[in-house]
Design an enzyme around this catalytic site. Structure first.
Site, mmCIF file in Angstrom:
data_model
loop_
_atom_site.group_PDB
_atom_site.id
_atom_site.type_symbol
_atom_site.label_atom_id
_atom_site.label_comp_id
_atom_site.label_asym_id
_atom_site.label_seq_id
_atom_site.Cartn_x
_atom_site.Cartn_y
_atom_site.Cartn_z
ATOM 1 N N ARG A 1 41.410 25.824 -32.525
ATOM 2 C CA ARG A 1 40.733 25.477 -31.270
ATOM 3 C C ARG A 1 41.497 25.892 -30.015
ATOM 4 O O ARG A 1 40.944 25.883 -28.926
ATOM 5 C CB ARG A 1 40.460 23.966 -31.242
ATOM 6 C CG ARG A 1 39.494 23.526 -32.328
ATOM 7 C CD ARG A 1 39.191 22.045 -32.244
ATOM 8 N NE ARG A 1 38.523 21.701 -31.005
ATOM 9 C CZ ARG A 1 38.191 20.450 -30.657
ATOM 10 N NH1 ARG A 1 38.466 19.449 -31.481
ATOM 11 N NH2 ARG A 1 37.598 20.208 -29.514
ATOM 12 N N ARG B 1 52.950 -3.768 -18.647
ATOM 13 C CA ARG B 1 51.843 -2.812 -18.783
ATOM 14 C C ARG B 1 50.525 -3.568 -18.761
ATOM 15 O O ARG B 1 50.288 -4.470 -19.568
ATOM 16 C CB ARG B 1 51.974 -2.030 -20.093
ATOM 17 C CG ARG B 1 53.196 -1.127 -20.148
ATOM 18 C CD ARG B 1 52.951 0.145 -19.366
ATOM 19 N NE ARG B 1 54.176 0.941 -19.240
ATOM 20 C CZ ARG B 1 54.216 2.124 -18.654
ATOM 21 N NH1 ARG B 1 53.122 2.629 -18.142
ATOM 22 N NH2 ARG B 1 55.353 2.766 -18.557
ATOM 23 N N ARG C 1 39.521 7.483 -26.642
ATOM 24 C CA ARG C 1 39.582 7.970 -28.022
ATOM 25 C C ARG C 1 38.785 7.048 -28.936
ATOM 26 O O ARG C 1 38.660 5.845 -28.683
ATOM 27 C CB ARG C 1 41.040 8.032 -28.508
ATOM 28 C CG ARG C 1 41.969 8.822 -27.611
ATOM 29 C CD ARG C 1 41.612 10.296 -27.586
ATOM 30 N NE ARG C 1 41.743 10.888 -28.908
ATOM 31 C CZ ARG C 1 42.890 11.344 -29.405
ATOM 32 N NH1 ARG C 1 44.013 11.230 -28.712
ATOM 33 N NH2 ARG C 1 42.928 11.907 -30.590
ATOM 34 N N PRO D 1 47.777 17.171 -35.245
ATOM 35 C CA PRO D 1 49.233 17.002 -35.377
ATOM 36 C C PRO D 1 49.799 15.918 -34.466
ATOM 37 O O PRO D 1 49.559 15.913 -33.261
ATOM 38 C CB PRO D 1 49.778 18.380 -34.994
ATOM 39 C CG PRO D 1 48.662 19.320 -35.284
ATOM 40 C CD PRO D 1 47.418 18.554 -34.948
ATOM 41 N N GLU D 2 50.540 14.994 -35.075
ATOM 42 C CA GLU D 2 51.266 13.970 -34.346
ATOM 43 C C GLU D 2 52.735 14.080 -34.742
ATOM 44 O O GLU D 2 53.142 15.067 -35.365
ATOM 45 C CB GLU D 2 50.677 12.591 -34.655
ATOM 46 C CG GLU D 2 49.203 12.473 -34.253
ATOM 47 C CD GLU D 2 48.626 11.073 -34.453
ATOM 48 O OE1 GLU D 2 49.396 10.097 -34.361
ATOM 49 O OE2 GLU D 2 47.411 10.962 -34.696
ATOM 50 N N LYS E 1 55.493 15.173 -29.610
ATOM 51 C CA LYS E 1 54.632 16.182 -30.222
ATOM 52 C C LYS E 1 55.055 17.611 -29.891
ATOM 53 O O LYS E 1 54.369 18.563 -30.275
ATOM 54 C CB LYS E 1 53.182 15.967 -29.768
ATOM 55 C CG LYS E 1 52.598 14.609 -30.159
ATOM 56 C CD LYS E 1 51.164 14.492 -29.667
ATOM 57 C CE LYS E 1 50.573 13.134 -29.968
ATOM 58 N NZ LYS E 1 49.155 13.025 -29.532
#
Length: 262
Positions: free
Chosen positions: A111, A151, A249, A2-3, A59
């Site tokens: 999970r 950044r 990721r 889920p995002e 989220k």
């Protein structure tokens, strides 16, 4: 996984199923998804309370009542289901709220990586959510530019850092960068004005479409529709896609459409 679009879908589910309704009964079948609250306290605090309008930030799904607020995070496998009276619980249902009209609101999660919190005050809500950047759906072009400025990390790592931009995960990050033709390892702070423009345009387009369907769609013209193929090829140029670890990721990109250097 889920995002933002999925959680926006869960917000709609909660609003249509529970807004304005009272909680008649709380059933906890697995306390492992509860954080900072026991099953007994969850029942005492929620039973008899009426849900107000839910909201989402990134989220996180925030479900206020006329007492405390319920805070839900869905981790990688969570979801929220509204079932009619008498419907059997889902296989991975961990917590269920029976409403005063008989509907059952079930939090399901295979999970159990995140879960449910209870917040008595706005300060408690802020403490649970932790440092959150602006919601990705609300970011205009100047706002995104400000989040990227100076950044030093990769643009992929920056986009999925919830303290920078809230709501983007692995699928959205890869899809947005593929559409913007930006390599995921390109340094975020070094993007030129044209690349930042493409990035914001792609983010807006991907989020708008995804929110409408309640998920990041696996369409044939999307990177998402091919990233899990055994031999994935770019839906734009037809060349092989590449996979690699970025920001911890597994990321997917097209070396031809997203060359090194942005």
């Amino acid at each position: 996984m889920p995002e933002l679009p999925d959680v926006e879908g869960f917000r709609r589910t909660l609003a249509s199923c529970a807004q304005g309704r009272r909680v008649a009964h709380v059933e906890v079948s697995d306390a492992g998804v509860l954080h900072g609250v026991t099953p007994g306290r969850l029942r005492r605090e929620l039973e008899g309370r009426r849900f107000a309008a839910p909201r989402r930030h990134g989220k996180w799904l925030i479900a206020p009542t006329d007492g405390p607020a319920l805070l839900l995070h869905f981790g990688m496998t969570g979801r929220l289901v509204c079932a009619e009276d008498g419907a059997p619980p889902g296989r991975f249902e961990r917590v269920a709220l029976t409403l005063d009209d008989g509907h059952r609101l079930g939090y399901e999660d295979q999970r159990k990586l995140r879960g449910i919190w209870l917040a008595a005050t706005d300060a408690d809500t802020d403490r649970v959510l932790g440092p959150q950047g602006p919601d990705a759906l609300t970011l205009d072009r100047p706002g995104l530019d400000a989040r990227l400025a100076d950044r030093r990390g990769s643009v992929k790592a920056t986009l999925i850092d919830q303290s920078v931009v809230a709501g983007l995960g692995n699928l959205l990050g890869d899809e947005i960068l593929w559409r913007a033709r930006i390599h995921p390892r390109h340094r975020a702070g070094a993007l030129d004005p044209d690349a930042r423009r493409r990035l914001h345009t792609a983010m807006r387009q991907v989020l708008r479409t995804s929110v409408r369907v309640g998920e990041v769609p696996a369409r044939s013209g999307w990177l998402t529709g091919h990233r899990d193929d055994p031999d994935p090829h770019c839906p734009r140029c037809g060349r092989p896609l590449r996979r690699g670890r970025i920001a911890g990721r597994t990321s997917t990109w097209c070396p031809h459409c997203q060359p090194d250097g942005g």
